[in-house]
Design an enzyme around this catalytic site. Structure first.
Site, PDB file in Angstrom:
ATOM      1  N   GLN A   1       2.045  -6.142  -3.168  1.00 24.26           N
ATOM      2  CA  GLN A   1       2.522  -6.321  -1.781  1.00 24.26           C
ATOM      3  C   GLN A   1       3.781  -5.464  -1.551  1.00 24.26           C
ATOM      4  O   GLN A   1       3.897  -4.415  -2.159  1.00 24.26           O
ATOM      5  CB  GLN A   1       2.792  -7.811  -1.484  1.00 24.26           C
ATOM      6  CG  GLN A   1       1.535  -8.659  -1.351  1.00 24.26           C
ATOM      7  CD  GLN A   1       0.842  -8.984  -2.650  1.00 24.26           C
ATOM      8  OE1 GLN A   1       1.418  -9.537  -3.566  1.00 24.26           O
ATOM      9  NE2 GLN A   1      -0.437  -8.656  -2.760  1.00 24.26           N
TER      10      GLN A   1
ATOM     11  N   ASP B   1       0.808  -1.228   0.000  1.00 22.85           N
ATOM     12  CA  ASP B   1       0.000   0.000   0.000  1.00 22.85           C
ATOM     13  C   ASP B   1       0.837   1.273   0.000  1.00 22.85           C
ATOM     14  O   ASP B   1       0.423   2.307   0.532  1.00 22.85           O
ATOM     15  CB  ASP B   1      -0.974   0.025   1.201  1.00 22.85           C
ATOM     16  CG  ASP B   1      -1.880  -1.190   1.208  1.00 22.85           C
ATOM     17  OD1 ASP B   1      -2.226  -1.667   0.112  1.00 22.85           O
ATOM     18  OD2 ASP B   1      -2.234  -1.657   2.299  1.00 22.85           O
TER      19      ASP B   1
ATOM     20  N   GLY C   1      -4.462  -4.397  -3.730  1.00 24.77           N
ATOM     21  CA  GLY C   1      -5.465  -3.372  -4.031  1.00 24.77           C
ATOM     22  C   GLY C   1      -4.707  -2.137  -4.460  1.00 24.77           C
ATOM     23  O   GLY C   1      -4.037  -1.512  -3.646  1.00 24.77           O
ATOM     24  N   HIS C   2      -4.745  -1.835  -5.735  1.00 26.77           N
ATOM     25  CA  HIS C   2      -3.979  -0.711  -6.271  1.00 26.77           C
ATOM     26  C   HIS C   2      -4.941   0.381  -6.718  1.00 26.77           C
ATOM     27  O   HIS C   2      -5.755   0.176  -7.610  1.00 26.77           O
ATOM     28  CB  HIS C   2      -3.102  -1.172  -7.455  1.00 26.77           C
ATOM     29  CG  HIS C   2      -2.027  -2.131  -7.031  1.00 26.77           C
ATOM     30  ND1 HIS C   2      -1.112  -2.667  -7.895  1.00 26.77           N
ATOM     31  CD2 HIS C   2      -1.710  -2.632  -5.806  1.00 26.77           C
ATOM     32  CE1 HIS C   2      -0.287  -3.455  -7.231  1.00 26.77           C
ATOM     33  NE2 HIS C   2      -0.637  -3.463  -5.965  1.00 26.77           N
TER      34      HIS C   2
ATOM     35  N   LYS D   1       1.974   1.933  -5.126  1.00 27.30           N
ATOM     36  CA  LYS D   1       2.535   1.334  -6.349  1.00 27.30           C
ATOM     37  C   LYS D   1       1.617   1.526  -7.546  1.00 27.30           C
ATOM     38  O   LYS D   1       2.083   1.757  -8.661  1.00 27.30           O
ATOM     39  CB  LYS D   1       2.753  -0.172  -6.142  1.00 27.30           C
ATOM     40  CG  LYS D   1       3.753  -0.504  -5.066  1.00 27.30           C
ATOM     41  CD  LYS D   1       3.800  -1.994  -4.798  1.00 27.30           C
ATOM     42  CE  LYS D   1       2.518  -2.569  -4.252  1.00 27.30           C
ATOM     43  NZ  LYS D   1       2.141  -2.113  -2.910  1.00 27.30           N
TER      44      LYS D   1
HETATM   45  P1  GDP Z   1      -0.665   0.250  -3.566  1.00 30.22           P
HETATM   46  O1  GDP Z   1      -1.267  -1.007  -3.075  1.00 30.22           O
HETATM   47  O2  GDP Z   1       0.806   0.322  -3.301  1.00 30.22           O
HETATM   48  O3  GDP Z   1      -0.988   0.543  -5.001  1.00 30.22           O
HETATM   49  O4  GDP Z   1      -1.313   1.419  -2.701  1.00 30.22           O
HETATM   50  P2  GDP Z   1      -2.898   1.586  -2.335  1.00 30.22           P
HETATM   51  O5  GDP Z   1      -3.607   2.029  -3.546  1.00 30.22           O
HETATM   52  O6  GDP Z   1      -3.383   0.384  -1.634  1.00 30.22           O
HETATM   53  O7  GDP Z   1      -2.793   2.708  -1.242  1.00 30.22           O
HETATM   54  C1  GDP Z   1      -2.248   3.950  -1.504  1.00 30.22           C
HETATM   55  C2  GDP Z   1      -3.331   5.021  -1.272  1.00 30.22           C
HETATM   56  O8  GDP Z   1      -2.710   6.285  -1.240  1.00 30.22           O
HETATM   57  C3  GDP Z   1      -4.325   5.103  -2.413  1.00 30.22           C
HETATM   58  O9  GDP Z   1      -5.589   5.452  -1.867  1.00 30.22           O
HETATM   59  C4  GDP Z   1      -3.801   6.231  -3.298  1.00 30.22           C
HETATM   60  O10 GDP Z   1      -4.813   6.893  -4.025  1.00 30.22           O
HETATM   61  C5  GDP Z   1      -3.221   7.137  -2.253  1.00 30.22           C
HETATM   62  N1  GDP Z   1      -2.090   7.943  -2.678  1.00 30.22           N
HETATM   63  C6  GDP Z   1      -1.033   7.626  -3.461  1.00 30.22           C
HETATM   64  N2  GDP Z   1      -0.144   8.642  -3.500  1.00 30.22           N
HETATM   65  C7  GDP Z   1      -0.663   9.622  -2.706  1.00 30.22           C
HETATM   66  C8  GDP Z   1      -0.194  10.910  -2.303  1.00 30.22           C
HETATM   67  O11 GDP Z   1       0.874  11.381  -2.670  1.00 30.22           O
HETATM   68  N3  GDP Z   1      -1.004  11.621  -1.448  1.00 30.22           N
HETATM   69  C9  GDP Z   1      -2.207  11.144  -1.004  1.00 30.22           C
HETATM   70  N4  GDP Z   1      -2.922  11.886  -0.177  1.00 30.22           N
HETATM   71  N5  GDP Z   1      -2.653   9.916  -1.372  1.00 30.22           N
HETATM   72  C10 GDP Z   1      -1.893   9.179  -2.193  1.00 30.22           C
HETATM   73  P1  IMO Z   2      -0.836  -4.217  -2.234  1.00 36.66           P
HETATM   74  O1  IMO Z   2      -0.401  -4.746  -3.561  1.00 36.66           O
HETATM   75  C1  IMO Z   2      -0.929  -4.607   2.103  1.00 36.66           C
HETATM   76  C2  IMO Z   2      -0.816  -8.651   3.753  1.00 36.66           C
HETATM   77  C3  IMO Z   2      -2.050  -9.092   4.502  1.00 36.66           C
HETATM   78  C4  IMO Z   2      -1.421 -10.022   5.517  1.00 36.66           C
HETATM   79  C5  IMO Z   2      -0.304 -10.703   4.731  1.00 36.66           C
HETATM   80  C6  IMO Z   2      -0.692 -12.058   4.169  1.00 36.66           C
HETATM   81  O2  IMO Z   2      -2.144  -3.518  -2.260  1.00 36.66           O
HETATM   82  O3  IMO Z   2       0.251  -3.424  -1.586  1.00 36.66           O
HETATM   83  P2  IMO Z   2      -2.271 -12.799   2.154  1.00 36.66           P
HETATM   84  O4  IMO Z   2      -3.723 -12.554   1.914  1.00 36.66           O
HETATM   85  O5  IMO Z   2      -1.393 -12.271   1.075  1.00 36.66           O
HETATM   86  O6  IMO Z   2      -1.965 -14.219   2.483  1.00 36.66           O
HETATM   87  O7  IMO Z   2      -1.942 -11.958   3.491  1.00 36.66           O
HETATM   88  O8  IMO Z   2       0.000  -9.821   3.658  1.00 36.66           O
HETATM   89  N1  IMO Z   2      -1.045  -8.170   2.376  1.00 36.66           N
HETATM   90  C7  IMO Z   2      -1.045  -6.881   2.022  1.00 36.66           C
HETATM   91  N2  IMO Z   2      -0.917  -5.771   2.775  1.00 36.66           N
HETATM   92  N3  IMO Z   2      -1.027  -4.498   0.771  1.00 36.66           N
HETATM   93  C8  IMO Z   2      -1.124  -5.596  -0.010  1.00 36.66           C
HETATM   94  O9  IMO Z   2      -1.109  -5.540  -1.354  1.00 36.66           O
HETATM   95  C9  IMO Z   2      -1.166  -6.861   0.621  1.00 36.66           C
HETATM   96  N4  IMO Z   2      -1.273  -8.135   0.167  1.00 36.66           N
HETATM   97  C10 IMO Z   2      -1.177  -8.930   1.249  1.00 36.66           C
HETATM   98  O10 IMO Z   2      -2.690  -8.004   5.098  1.00 36.66           O
HETATM   99  O11 IMO Z   2      -0.812  -9.266   6.541  1.00 36.66           O
HETATM  100 MG    MG Z   3      -2.814  -1.643  -1.833  1.00 35.21          MG
END
Ligand code: GDP
Ligand code: IMO
Ligand code: MG
Length: 428
Positions: free
Chosen positions: A224, A13, A40-41, A16
């Site tokens: 991840q 999270d 979850g991207h 990416k």
């Molecule tokens: P990922 O799994 O690495 O793709 O990240 P996620 O999408 O799960 O979580 C990142 C969250 O931060 C998302 O809701 C993005 O929209 C948000 N985000 C990314 N860059 C920024 C930033 O520079 N500022 C803010 N406020 N939100 C951001």
């Molecule tokens: P993105 O791509 C954050 C975490 C779960 C748990 C551990 C194992 O959005 O960054 P699993 O279901 O993979 O067996 O869970 O890994 N986890 C993540 N945490 N972002 C993710 O993906 C994750 N994918 C798995 O919360 O701790």
């Molecule tokens: Mg994510």
């Protein structure tokens, strides 16, 4: 760039998805190589907020072909749902621009049910998985009894393999007090999914190598994060795949000579969902401030599960380690806008464990659990920086914070972001 890898430097999270979306503008192919719909991207395009779990972020650029690599585990029913959702948002998800490796493994309802039973059995030692069946699917893969996407092309064999898998899983589920599955219903559902997915299934290894030989630009979108890696993460509080740089090679079937950039994505504070050590975790007011209330779509609540993320100060021990494990060429630091308004900011620069100082995380959980963060304190800033476009217009304290992080992990920070939208980024 023949090939660039984007990798999470912390516990997932990091942002990416938004970074991959930005780099995809210059790419021909965007490929996911590890994990499944545990990811979850989030990508924000104008008014639209896309939450992608399996489909690579490149899908939002019309010229890009997207690949689900052999290293992934794919739930076909959830994939079809996601494809339908993004289609309804106006995105073309046709087989001309979206291909699935015939070698990718499938997640079945048996894996999902086994994930749940296994977590329950662990009680307060539970990993806190996303309950998407990821671990059990990789267990079947390494146990050499998984079902691969290519088998969906031969429906009779596929139906038989699936039926048998469900029957076998039922024995374990019944023994462990889980709910058993009806193999017939599952098989019919999956045959339906197979007929819809057949046109998308190809040998992506051959495709990617042909593209690279032709000079196409390939972006490998990590899922991840480094500390969730099965080898390099906080075992056993990890996922079951290899999200790190090496995973991109095995998860796509390409060689390292094509890679010229390995971009780490780090969030400017720490977050983690699920269990496991987190030496800079903040409980109380500061943690809540970093998390946000949930009012904004970027507040720290899981994209996949909706769980509140644990939040804490930036941990450079983690970033330094991720830079080493992956060989980062540079870092993209996200969410700097969220730090506006903190009077002072702390950064963990080392751990103290039993009187000894560590600049890299120790390998054992027992040591990690005793780790105390050693902090430095930097001045904060009060200005809203979310519309700043040039680094020279940032408050001095923001620039100093970014420079300090780069220095501490000995990796250049090439870009930062100050909001989730496409243009809310600043070159450094
Ligand atoms: P990922 O799994 O690495 O793709 O990240 P996620 O999408 O799960 O979580 C990142 C969250 O931060 C998302 O809701 C993005 O929209 C948000 N985000 C990314 N860059 C920024 C930033 O520079 N500022 C803010 N406020 N939100 C951001
Ligand atoms: P993105 O791509 C954050 C975490 C779960 C748990 C551990 C194992 O959005 O960054 P699993 O279901 O993979 O067996 O869970 O890994 N986890 C993540 N945490 N972002 C993710 O993906 C994750 N994918 C798995 O919360 O701790
Ligand atoms: Mg994510």
């Amino acid at each position: 760039m023949p090939a660039t890898i984007v990798i999470g430097a912390q516990w997932g999270d990091e942002g990416k998805g938004r970074v991959a979306d930005w780099l995809a503008a210059e790419a021909d192919v965007v490929a996911r190589y590890a994990g499944g719909d545990n990811a979850g991207h989030t990508v924000v395009v104008g008014e639209k907020v896309f939450k992608l779990h399996l489909v690579p972020s490149g899908i939002l650029h019309d010229h890009v072909v997207c690949v689900l690599g052999n290293g992934m585990v794919v739930n076909p029913v959830n994939l079809l749902k996601e494809m339908d959702q993004i289609r309804a948002m106006g995105v073309d998800v046709s087989p001309e621009r979206f291909i699935i490796s015939s070698r990718a493994h499938l997640i079945t309802p048996a894996h999902v049910a086994l994930d749940s039973v296994s977590e329950k059995a662990l009680g307060n030692q539970a990993i806190g998985t996303t309950l998407r069946g990821i671990g059990p699917a990789y267990m079947d893969k390494t146990g050499r009894k998984g079902i691969r996407a290519g088998q969906m092309l031969r429906v009779e064999d596929f139906a038989e393999a699936l039926y048998n898998m469900i029957e076998q899983a039922n024995v374990t589920l019944a023994r462990q007090g889980g709910v058993t599955l009806d193999p017939k219903t599952v098989t019919l559902d999956y045959l339906d999914a197979a007929s819809r997915l057949q046109p998308y299934i190809k040998d992506t290894t051959v495709y990617l190598n042909q593209q690279l030989q032709k000079g196409a630009r390939v972006l490998c979108e990590g899922a991840q994060g480094t500390l969730l890696d099965i080898d390099h993460g906080d075992y056993p509080f990890v996922t079951s795949s290899s999200p790190t740089a090496g995973g991109a090679m095995t998860g796509l079937g390409i060689g390292p000579r094509y890679i010229d950039k390995v971009m780490g994505v780090g969030k400017c504070f720490s977050t983690r969902v699920g269990s496991g050590p987190m030496p800079t975790e903040l409980e109380g007011e500061l943690g809540n401030r970093l998390r946000g209330t949930g009012e904004n779509h970027w507040d720290e609540f899981g994209t996949t599960t909706g769980r509140p993320r644990r939040c804490g100060w930036l941990d450079v021990v983690v970033l330094r380690y991720a830079a080493a494990v992956n060989g980062f060429t540079d870092l993209f630091l996200t969410k700097l806008d969220v730090l506006s308004g903190f009077e002072e900011l702390k950064i963990a620069v080392a751990y103290k464990i039993d009187g000894q100082r560590y600049e890299y995380p120790p390998a054992t959980l027992a040591e990690l659990e005793r780790a105390e963060a050693e902090y430095i304190t930097l001045p904060g800033w009060s200005e809203d920086i979310s519309r700043v476009k040039d680094k020279h217009d940032l408050p001095e304290a923001t620039r100093a914070y970014v420079q300090k992080v780069a220095e501490l992990c000995q990796t250049p920070i090439s870009t930062i972001s100050v909001g989730p939208e496409r243009d809310q980024l600043i070159h450094f």
